[in-house]
Design a protein around this motif. Structure first.
Motif, PDB file in Angstrom:
ATOM      1  N   HIS A  25       0.825  -1.203   0.000  1.00 15.90           N
ATOM      2  CA  HIS A  25       0.000   0.000   0.000  1.00 15.90           C
ATOM      3  C   HIS A  25       0.863   1.259   0.000  1.00 15.90           C
ATOM      4  O   HIS A  25       0.508   2.258  -0.628  1.00 15.90           O
ATOM      5  N   TRP A  79       2.096  -7.891   8.705  1.00 13.84           N
ATOM      6  CA  TRP A  79       0.765  -7.335   8.495  1.00 13.84           C
ATOM      7  C   TRP A  79      -0.183  -7.760   9.611  1.00 13.84           C
ATOM      8  O   TRP A  79      -0.495  -8.946   9.761  1.00 13.84           O
ATOM      9  N   GLY A  81      -3.338  -7.478   9.845  1.00 16.17           N
ATOM     10  CA  GLY A  81      -4.610  -7.986   9.344  1.00 16.17           C
ATOM     11  C   GLY A  81      -4.512  -9.347   8.671  1.00 16.17           C
ATOM     12  O   GLY A  81      -5.482  -9.824   8.096  1.00 16.17           O
ATOM     13  N   ARG A  82      -3.355  -9.970   8.745  1.00 20.36           N
ATOM     14  CA  ARG A  82      -3.140 -11.245   8.053  1.00 20.36           C
ATOM     15  C   ARG A  82      -4.149 -12.318   8.483  1.00 20.36           C
ATOM     16  O   ARG A  82      -4.714 -13.018   7.658  1.00 20.36           O
ATOM     17  N   ARG A  84      -7.216 -12.032   9.802  1.00 27.35           N
ATOM     18  CA  ARG A  84      -8.571 -11.734   9.322  1.00 27.35           C
ATOM     19  C   ARG A  84      -8.668 -11.948   7.813  1.00 27.35           C
ATOM     20  O   ARG A  84      -9.660 -12.461   7.307  1.00 27.35           O
ATOM     21  N   HIS A  85      -7.625 -11.551   7.086  1.00 32.64           N
ATOM     22  CA  HIS A  85      -7.628 -11.741   5.630  1.00 32.64           C
ATOM     23  C   HIS A  85      -7.622 -13.235   5.287  1.00 32.64           C
ATOM     24  O   HIS A  85      -8.341 -13.664   4.383  1.00 32.64           O
ATOM     25  N   SER A  86      -6.822 -14.014   6.016  1.00 31.57           N
ATOM     26  CA  SER A  86      -6.775 -15.455   5.765  1.00 31.57           C
ATOM     27  C   SER A  86      -8.134 -16.088   6.011  1.00 31.57           C
ATOM     28  O   SER A  86      -8.575 -16.960   5.252  1.00 31.57           O
ATOM     29  N   GLU A  87      -8.807 -15.651   7.064  1.00 32.96           N
ATOM     30  CA  GLU A  87     -10.135 -16.185   7.348  1.00 32.96           C
ATOM     31  C   GLU A  87     -11.110 -15.795   6.232  1.00 32.96           C
ATOM     32  O   GLU A  87     -11.887 -16.618   5.762  1.00 32.96           O
ATOM     33  N   TYR A  88     -11.053 -14.549   5.798  1.00 29.65           N
ATOM     34  CA  TYR A  88     -11.963 -14.067   4.750  1.00 29.65           C
ATOM     35  C   TYR A  88     -11.777 -14.829   3.443  1.00 29.65           C
ATOM     36  O   TYR A  88     -12.740 -15.106   2.743  1.00 29.65           O
ATOM     37  N   THR A  89     -10.547 -15.147   3.116  1.00 32.54           N
ATOM     38  CA  THR A  89     -10.267 -15.821   1.837  1.00 32.54           C
ATOM     39  C   THR A  89     -10.297 -17.341   1.944  1.00 32.54           C
ATOM     40  O   THR A  89     -10.050 -18.018   0.946  1.00 32.54           O
TER      41      THR A  89
END
Length: 151
Positions: A25, A79, A81-82, A84-89
């Motif tokens: 980012h 990161w 947010g890693r 939360r991102h792993s859970e989302y994907t």
């Protein structure tokens, strides 16, 4: 980044961290800031350079500060947010979202559901016939039919 950190940051919180290549980012933001600065330099008038100083650079620093917070002050922090991102994907979450989407799409295909058995507002005749000044909207209620039957 050395030039930007040296020339334009006074507060340590505003400096671009040395681990910036590990932050996609920030890489994208730096590309925009650099291009805007290049364009401002090419403009013979000073307005574009003034806008870069007034809007582009402070906005970049604010976004960078907001995204990094204090995570990379001394050492690079992975990161946050890693997880939360792993859970989302994950496959389970993707399947759950697909089921929810399919249910929403099926509900839309069934057509609108009646919101109420009560009729909505209607235009009153006296507004149009007697030159009334109001909008002529009246709420219809269950007693309207009773009164018309009595008269």
């Amino acid at each position: 980044m050395t030039w930007l950190n040296h020339e334009y940051t006074w507060d340590a919180a505003d400096t671009i961290p040395t681990c910036w290549p590990k932050h996609p980012h920030i890489i994208n933001e730096i590309a925009v800031v650099a291009d805007q600065r290049r364009r401002a330099h090419l403009d013979p008038a000073s307005n574009t350079l003034e806008e870069w100083h007034r809007y582009c650079l402070p906005a970049f620093i604010d976004r960078m500060r907001g995204r990094l917070k204090a995570h990379c002050d001394h050492d690079h922090t992975r990161w946050p947010g890693r997880g939360r991102h792993s859970e989302y994907t994950s496959d389970n979450e993707a399947e759950r979202r697909q089921v929810m989407f399919a249910a929403d799409a099926a509900a839309l295909n069934q057509g609108p559901t009646p919101q109420s058995s009560r009729p909505g507002p209607r235009l009153s005749g006296d507004c149009q016939e007697n030159g009334g000044s109001g909008l002529g909207l009246t709420e219809r209620n269950d007693h309207d039919d009773d009164r018309s039957e009595r008269s």
